[in-house]
Design an enzyme around this catalytic site. Structure first.
Site, PDB file in Angstrom:
ATOM      1  N   CYS A   1      26.338 -20.998  -3.979  1.00 22.63           N
ATOM      2  CA  CYS A   1      25.559 -21.651  -2.922  1.00 22.63           C
ATOM      3  C   CYS A   1      24.223 -20.963  -2.696  1.00 22.63           C
ATOM      4  O   CYS A   1      24.002 -19.835  -3.117  1.00 22.63           O
ATOM      5  CB  CYS A   1      26.324 -21.591  -1.594  1.00 22.63           C
ATOM      6  SG  CYS A   1      27.914 -22.402  -1.594  1.00 22.63           S
TER       7      CYS A   1
ATOM      8  N   CYS B   1      27.369 -25.828  -5.553  1.00 23.63           N
ATOM      9  CA  CYS B   1      27.924 -26.432  -4.341  1.00 23.63           C
ATOM     10  C   CYS B   1      27.351 -27.842  -4.178  1.00 23.63           C
ATOM     11  O   CYS B   1      26.147 -28.045  -4.319  1.00 23.63           O
ATOM     12  CB  CYS B   1      27.547 -25.558  -3.145  1.00 23.63           C
ATOM     13  SG  CYS B   1      27.907 -26.277  -1.532  1.00 23.63           S
TER      14      CYS B   1
END
Length: 195
Positions: free
Chosen positions: A37, A68
């Site tokens: 992320c 993500c």
């Protein structure tokens, strides 16, 4: 992109605060889900022991992590992202030095006016405000993890005078460095000198 001088603990705090000004400067990878992320991702935070950080997207992907779906770290969302990342990297790595807007603009190759406008548009603070934020973040880390005096911390993170350090700390934290450390003591947090 140049490397950014942050410890694991500092990067951990950045992801807890979902600070988007570090997006692209490092990536958070979760060992249990194999997902990576942006620092600003709003997804539920993983356990600290399951996290590792990577500075380059290629490294995190080579390690077998996938992007993500929520924060899409593989996509650059702003045309100014490279400029902001260069400035953030410079401010973090040179936080102890005296930095003027002109010096910063010269370093990244744009006018001071353009730099301040774009940086504020992307981060909601000016480069000077961001430098204060970096210094206060480093000061908090030292207050929590060392027994250094406030004076040593003040000069160690780049403030030129104790009065300015106290004023800026109070502006960002709504309390003095002494009160912050007392609150840590009351909550049972033991500061220890670390090398």
């Amino acid at each position: 992109m140049s490397s950014i001088d942050l410890s694991f603990e500092e990067m951990w705090k950045i992801i807890l605060n979902c600070d988007r000004t570090y997006d692209g400067l490092f990536f958070t990878a979760v060992k249990t889900t194999k997902i990576y992320c942006r620092p600003s991702c709003r997804s539920r935070k993983p356990k600290k022991k399951n996290v590792e950080f990577f500075l380059l997207k290629a490294e995190v992907e080579r390690a077998g992590y996938r992007a993500c779906k929520r924060c899409q770290p593989e996509v650059e969302h702003s045309p100014h992202v490279d400029l902001v990342q260069q400035v953030v990297t410079f401010l973090v790595n040179h936080a102890k030095e005296k930095i003027t807007l002109d010096d910063l603009a010269s370093h990244v190759g744009v006018s001071p006016f353009h730099l301040e406008r774009v940086f504020k548009q992307e981060t909601s603070v000016t480069p000077r405000g961001y430098l204060e934020k970096v210094r206060i973040g480093k000061a908090i880390f030292l207050l929590e993890n060392t027994s250094k005096t406030n004076l040593d911390i003040c000069y160690g993170v780049g403030f030129k005078s104790p009065s300015n350090f106290y004023k800026v700390f109070k502006k960002w934290m709504k309390q003095s460095p002494n009160d912050y450390r007392k609150e840590l003591s009351r909550s049972g947090y033991d500061a220890m000198e670390r090398p």
